[in-house]
Write a protein that holds these residues in place. Structure first.
Motif, PDB file in Angstrom:
ATOM      1  N   LEU A 168       0.884   3.397   5.745  1.00  0.00           N
ATOM      2  CA  LEU A 168      -0.399   3.178   6.520  1.00  0.00           C
ATOM      3  C   LEU A 168      -0.486   2.744   7.773  1.00  0.00           C
ATOM      4  O   LEU A 168      -1.123   2.897   8.884  1.00  0.00           O
ATOM      5  CB  LEU A 168      -1.191   2.476   5.626  1.00  0.00           C
ATOM      6  CG  LEU A 168      -2.784   2.403   5.542  1.00  0.00           C
ATOM      7  CD1 LEU A 168      -3.207   3.862   5.146  1.00  0.00           C
ATOM      8  CD2 LEU A 168      -3.267   1.220   4.717  1.00  0.00           C
ATOM      9  N   THR A 208       1.255  -7.588  -2.318  1.00  0.00           N
ATOM     10  CA  THR A 208       0.590  -6.768  -3.365  1.00  0.00           C
ATOM     11  C   THR A 208       1.267  -6.145  -4.639  1.00  0.00           C
ATOM     12  O   THR A 208       2.530  -5.701  -3.995  1.00  0.00           O
ATOM     13  CB  THR A 208      -0.081  -5.635  -2.762  1.00  0.00           C
ATOM     14  OG1 THR A 208      -1.034  -6.017  -1.717  1.00  0.00           O
ATOM     15  CG2 THR A 208      -0.840  -4.716  -4.021  1.00  0.00           C
ATOM     16  N   ARG A 250       3.410   2.372   0.451  1.00  0.00           N
ATOM     17  CA  ARG A 250       2.206   3.125   0.813  1.00  0.00           C
ATOM     18  C   ARG A 250       1.784   2.149   2.127  1.00  0.00           C
ATOM     19  O   ARG A 250       1.280   2.786   3.071  1.00  0.00           O
ATOM     20  CB  ARG A 250       1.166   2.659  -0.305  1.00  0.00           C
ATOM     21  CG  ARG A 250      -0.081   3.537   0.035  1.00  0.00           C
ATOM     22  CD  ARG A 250      -1.468   2.629  -0.541  1.00  0.00           C
ATOM     23  NE  ARG A 250      -2.526   3.211   0.194  1.00  0.00           N
ATOM     24  CZ  ARG A 250      -3.487   2.587   0.840  1.00  0.00           C
ATOM     25  NH1 ARG A 250      -3.597   1.170   0.447  1.00  0.00           N
ATOM     26  NH2 ARG A 250      -4.613   3.303   1.072  1.00  0.00           N
ATOM     27  N   SER A 251       1.669   0.742   1.821  1.00  0.00           N
ATOM     28  CA  SER A 251       1.204   0.151   3.077  1.00  0.00           C
ATOM     29  C   SER A 251       1.986   0.225   4.378  1.00  0.00           C
ATOM     30  O   SER A 251       1.460   0.417   5.408  1.00  0.00           O
ATOM     31  CB  SER A 251       1.403  -1.405   2.699  1.00  0.00           C
ATOM     32  OG  SER A 251       0.600  -1.884   1.603  1.00  0.00           O
ATOM     33  N   GLY A 252       3.447   0.403   4.329  1.00  0.00           N
ATOM     34  CA  GLY A 252       4.314   0.698   5.358  1.00  0.00           C
ATOM     35  C   GLY A 252       4.013   2.151   5.942  1.00  0.00           C
ATOM     36  O   GLY A 252       3.763   2.141   7.414  1.00  0.00           O
ATOM     37  N   ILE A 283      -1.242   5.248  -6.696  1.00  0.00           N
ATOM     38  CA  ILE A 283      -1.573   5.205  -5.177  1.00  0.00           C
ATOM     39  C   ILE A 283      -0.600   5.922  -4.465  1.00  0.00           C
ATOM     40  O   ILE A 283      -0.645   6.144  -3.287  1.00  0.00           O
ATOM     41  CB  ILE A 283      -2.295   4.014  -5.031  1.00  0.00           C
ATOM     42  CG1 ILE A 283      -2.710   4.011  -3.521  1.00  0.00           C
ATOM     43  CG2 ILE A 283      -0.872   2.924  -4.927  1.00  0.00           C
ATOM     44  CD1 ILE A 283      -3.609   2.683  -3.145  1.00  0.00           C
ATOM     45  N   LEU A 284       0.898   5.807  -4.962  1.00  0.00           N
ATOM     46  CA  LEU A 284       1.928   6.259  -4.048  1.00  0.00           C
ATOM     47  C   LEU A 284       2.034   7.793  -4.132  1.00  0.00           C
ATOM     48  O   LEU A 284       2.842   8.352  -3.306  1.00  0.00           O
ATOM     49  CB  LEU A 284       3.106   5.644  -4.648  1.00  0.00           C
ATOM     50  CG  LEU A 284       3.082   4.086  -4.519  1.00  0.00           C
ATOM     51  CD1 LEU A 284       4.566   3.502  -5.345  1.00  0.00           C
ATOM     52  CD2 LEU A 284       3.296   3.571  -3.241  1.00  0.00           C
ATOM     53  N   HIS A 329      -4.231  -3.903  -8.151  1.00  0.00           N
ATOM     54  CA  HIS A 329      -3.062  -4.306  -7.165  1.00  0.00           C
ATOM     55  C   HIS A 329      -3.326  -5.649  -6.950  1.00  0.00           C
ATOM     56  O   HIS A 329      -4.340  -6.065  -6.218  1.00  0.00           O
ATOM     57  CB  HIS A 329      -3.288  -3.484  -6.118  1.00  0.00           C
ATOM     58  CG  HIS A 329      -3.350  -1.800  -6.243  1.00  0.00           C
ATOM     59  ND1 HIS A 329      -3.939  -0.886  -5.456  1.00  0.00           N
ATOM     60  CD2 HIS A 329      -2.332  -1.337  -6.964  1.00  0.00           C
ATOM     61  CE1 HIS A 329      -3.517   0.287  -5.766  1.00  0.00           C
ATOM     62  NE2 HIS A 329      -2.621   0.092  -6.888  1.00  0.00           N
ATOM     63  N   MET A 339       1.598  -4.033  -7.853  1.00  0.00           N
ATOM     64  CA  MET A 339       0.892  -3.071  -8.668  1.00  0.00           C
ATOM     65  C   MET A 339       1.032  -3.058 -10.234  1.00  0.00           C
ATOM     66  O   MET A 339       0.924  -2.186 -10.874  1.00  0.00           O
ATOM     67  CB  MET A 339       1.834  -1.614  -8.394  1.00  0.00           C
ATOM     68  CG  MET A 339       1.717  -1.337  -7.177  1.00  0.00           C
ATOM     69  SD  MET A 339       2.632   0.471  -6.579  1.00  0.00           S
ATOM     70  CE  MET A 339       1.938   1.594  -7.701  1.00  0.00           C
ATOM     71  N   LEU A 392       7.270  -1.739  -4.145  1.00  0.00           N
ATOM     72  CA  LEU A 392       6.665  -0.393  -4.526  1.00  0.00           C
ATOM     73  C   LEU A 392       5.183   0.039  -3.510  1.00  0.00           C
ATOM     74  O   LEU A 392       5.033   0.859  -2.843  1.00  0.00           O
ATOM     75  CB  LEU A 392       6.198  -0.091  -5.853  1.00  0.00           C
ATOM     76  CG  LEU A 392       7.711   0.093  -7.045  1.00  0.00           C
ATOM     77  CD1 LEU A 392       7.194   0.251  -8.300  1.00  0.00           C
ATOM     78  CD2 LEU A 392       8.602   1.533  -6.335  1.00  0.00           C
ATOM     79  N   PHE A 393       4.353  -1.214  -3.733  1.00  0.00           N
ATOM     80  CA  PHE A 393       3.200  -0.938  -2.939  1.00  0.00           C
ATOM     81  C   PHE A 393       3.303  -1.072  -1.632  1.00  0.00           C
ATOM     82  O   PHE A 393       2.604  -0.433  -0.681  1.00  0.00           O
ATOM     83  CB  PHE A 393       2.204  -2.296  -3.492  1.00  0.00           C
ATOM     84  CG  PHE A 393       0.948  -2.101  -2.726  1.00  0.00           C
ATOM     85  CD1 PHE A 393      -0.019  -1.160  -3.305  1.00  0.00           C
ATOM     86  CD2 PHE A 393       0.400  -2.719  -1.565  1.00  0.00           C
ATOM     87  CE1 PHE A 393      -1.315  -1.081  -2.912  1.00  0.00           C
ATOM     88  CE2 PHE A 393      -0.586  -2.399  -1.291  1.00  0.00           C
ATOM     89  CZ  PHE A 393      -1.712  -1.800  -1.891  1.00  0.00           C
ATOM     90  N   GLN A 394       4.534  -1.697  -1.032  1.00  0.00           N
ATOM     91  CA  GLN A 394       4.872  -1.851   0.529  1.00  0.00           C
ATOM     92  C   GLN A 394       5.117  -0.214   0.921  1.00  0.00           C
ATOM     93  O   GLN A 394       5.109  -0.109   2.206  1.00  0.00           O
ATOM     94  CB  GLN A 394       6.030  -2.587   0.777  1.00  0.00           C
ATOM     95  CG  GLN A 394       5.433  -4.054   0.887  1.00  0.00           C
ATOM     96  CD  GLN A 394       6.600  -4.935   1.096  1.00  0.00           C
ATOM     97  OE1 GLN A 394       7.659  -4.741   1.380  1.00  0.00           O
ATOM     98  NE2 GLN A 394       6.600  -6.300   0.778  1.00  0.00           N
ATOM     99  N   GLU A 424      -1.963  -1.271 -12.146  1.00  0.00           N
ATOM    100  CA  GLU A 424      -1.763   0.234 -12.256  1.00  0.00           C
ATOM    101  C   GLU A 424      -0.538   0.562 -13.075  1.00  0.00           C
ATOM    102  O   GLU A 424      -0.328   1.806 -13.694  1.00  0.00           O
ATOM    103  CB  GLU A 424      -1.709   0.864 -10.801  1.00  0.00           C
ATOM    104  CG  GLU A 424      -1.579   2.273 -10.569  1.00  0.00           C
ATOM    105  CD  GLU A 424      -1.945   2.742  -9.264  1.00  0.00           C
ATOM    106  OE1 GLU A 424      -1.440   2.069  -7.997  1.00  0.00           O
ATOM    107  OE2 GLU A 424      -2.439   3.874  -9.100  1.00  0.00           O
ATOM    108  N   PRO A 471       5.286  -4.701   4.906  1.00  0.00           N
ATOM    109  CA  PRO A 471       3.927  -4.469   5.196  1.00  0.00           C
ATOM    110  C   PRO A 471       3.062  -4.329   4.145  1.00  0.00           C
ATOM    111  O   PRO A 471       3.377  -4.193   3.015  1.00  0.00           O
ATOM    112  CB  PRO A 471       4.138  -2.843   5.786  1.00  0.00           C
ATOM    113  CG  PRO A 471       5.342  -2.634   5.177  1.00  0.00           C
ATOM    114  CD  PRO A 471       6.394  -3.797   4.879  1.00  0.00           C
ATOM    115  N   ASP A 472       1.654  -4.808   4.253  1.00  0.00           N
ATOM    116  CA  ASP A 472       0.949  -4.913   3.319  1.00  0.00           C
ATOM    117  C   ASP A 472      -0.652  -4.848   3.832  1.00  0.00           C
ATOM    118  O   ASP A 472      -0.690  -5.413   4.927  1.00  0.00           O
ATOM    119  CB  ASP A 472       1.083  -6.236   2.614  1.00  0.00           C
ATOM    120  CG  ASP A 472       1.114  -5.842   1.009  1.00  0.00           C
ATOM    121  OD1 ASP A 472       0.216  -5.165   0.595  1.00  0.00           O
ATOM    122  OD2 ASP A 472       1.790  -6.384   0.195  1.00  0.00           O
ATOM    123  N   VAL A 473      -1.531  -4.408   3.041  1.00  0.00           N
ATOM    124  CA  VAL A 473      -2.973  -4.390   3.411  1.00  0.00           C
ATOM    125  C   VAL A 473      -3.798  -4.875   2.136  1.00  0.00           C
ATOM    126  O   VAL A 473      -3.420  -4.933   0.915  1.00  0.00           O
ATOM    127  CB  VAL A 473      -3.387  -2.937   3.902  1.00  0.00           C
ATOM    128  CG1 VAL A 473      -2.632  -2.588   5.044  1.00  0.00           C
ATOM    129  CG2 VAL A 473      -3.010  -1.950   2.734  1.00  0.00           C
TER     130      VAL A 473
END
Lengths: 303, 303
Positions: free
Chosen positions: A223, B165, A219-221, A180-181, B149, B167, A215-217, B170, B119-121
């Motif tokens: 967004l 979140t 992307r969230s950041g 997703i990154l 996730h 990963m 790592l996921f942050q 994934e 940040p997160d969603v």
């Protein structure tokens, strides 16, 4: 051309580097290609080597010393392992000749850590290590050799006491390419964001358990707050390197860290260590492996 | 067919699940497909939904409530986010109607954590959470929702205080498919090795900084000591899940953990928590999301 003494080859999984050296280790010629172990299997290791030797006009009796994955089971000729705790001179004593060749070709063994709770192997890095610390080292050191599979080595009394491999480079490649990154970093190849890198190193080093969340942050950041693809790319790199350094130093007390690296990787790790206020002395990896191969040649052929 | 009250849809990134429900939340019909957000964009979300409604013979005036990635910017209609600290009832109040449809279709918003340092969603998990803890919850809880996730949520006084979140799923997919570990796990699909899984969970949970080194040891261990592809696969899975649990619990004190999961994933995480002696209460994820969507339908259409 001046008097060539040895051909030195660092034959990795995905890269091939060859140097034509004089007896003092001076460089008379050099070849680089992507004919690593995986690519060389099909045309044959002997043919790949021969084509590079011919391109440099190397004499038929000039010997060749090789380190790296050419000595793996799935390589050219299996060169086995020296076990930890390992004396670096043992590597020279256990070089394996390639049979049925018109010239003298030797492949250096790797090092294995046959510890069921922390099994590990290296091939190629032992030669870098030899070049970096020398044959007569008796000191202690923590050595970091970054790459696709970064090695962290503990030296005690000049011996390789133990080591660990971190999949940092390979994880970076696949995370950037195939998760997703991937969208978050699209188009970031050329740019850099050193601040984003340093922040990510610090956070991951302090909270390694959060690595996959950090790592996921990325992307969230992007967004929620925006931010460049370059910043995203450096944040991913920094997270994985910060995680590695936390792990590499987890059971180590000796400082400074000896960093053996070249080019961009050397620069990145120097920035990372600086961000963490970890003292470091830096040795060029290309020079180290060439020096190690020269030492091996001197020891094997007594020049 | 008994009286259908609502159609409930969990529309994820890569999966589509639809239930035809009576007014008490009883299941009258069900559809599952891989027409998630990514696959549905081309044929169009309206067409995909309509084909499933027709297959079940759903009445033309039966309303539809949707949660998940259909509400993302790149989904059907953007449904925005409720920000943390978030009351779960706010999700119901902020459902977005899909315009120009012959029936009443609403998409539930996600939850955003607009914290620049973390940040997160989430999209979809908020509805699972609603179904799991209910509308009138006032308690504290740490909730683990594993998946591609994984989400770890801290509930305080019935509100979503914050979340992270990981990963995990994934990373597992790409590590198994596309790294040096791919050969180590080849052919392991059908087999299992629970002991290897538990050991890996424990080690990674205790030493999260070593995560990427523990992954490499899966390969080195097989090389030096042998071992099955199944053991290798479970060790990779256990390492990533152990890392996640260490991170998920890093800033949490509340126990037990509330696990919202289904099928094989529920079983794996239950084994992992047991190996770590972490008390856990388990809620079925499919049931939770269905219950959450039913609550949303009741609130929106006052049934």
């Amino acid at each position: 051309m001046s008097q060539a003494a040895t051909v030195a080859v660092d034959w990795g999984t995905s890269s091939f580097r060859l140097w034509l050296l004089d007896s003092a280790g001076g460089i008379l010629g050099e070849r680089r290609s992507d004919q690593g172990m995986m690519a060389a299997a099909k045309p044959g290791f002997a043919n790949v080597l021969q084509s590079h030797l011919e391109a440099l006009g190397v004499a038929a009796d000039c010997p060749v010393v090789i380190c790296g994955m050419a000595g793996a089971r799935q390589g050219w000729v299996e060169a086995g392992y020296v076990d930890t705790p390992a004396r670096l001179t043992d590597i020279l004593d256990r070089a394996v000749p390639v049979p049925l060749q018109s010239r003298d070709i030797r492949i250096l063994p790797g090092i294995a850590q046959r510890d069921a709770t922390a099994p590990d192997v290296m091939r190629g890095e032992e030669t870098q290590l030899l070049g970096a610390v020398g044959l007569n080292s008796v000191g202690d050191a923590v050595v970091c050799m970054p790459g696709t599979h970064s090695k962290w080595v503990t030296m005690r009394g000049g011996m390789v006491e133990g080591f660990g491999t971190f999949m940092t480079g390979e994880l970076f490649s696949i995370v950037v390419r195939d998760t997703i990154l991937t969208h978050a970093v699209a188009g970031a190849e050329a740019a850099e964001d050193i601040d984003a890198f340093k922040r990510a190193v610090e956070v991951a080093h302090d909270q390694p358990a959060l690595a996959s969340s950090l790592l996921f942050q990325v992307r969230s950041g992007q967004l929620l707050f925006g931010g460049s693809a370059a910043a995203a790319r450096e944040a991913i790199s920094g997270t994985l390197i910060g995680l590695e350094i936390a792990g590499g130093l987890a059971r180590q007390l000796t400082e400074p860290v000896t960093l053996i690296a070249s080019g961009r990787l050397a620069r990145l790790y120097l920035i990372a260590f600086e961000a963490l206020s970890i003292p470091v002395r830096s040795i060029d990896a290309d020079e180290a492996v060439r020096r190690g191969l020269t030492m091996a040649a001197s020891a094997i052929w007594k020049r």
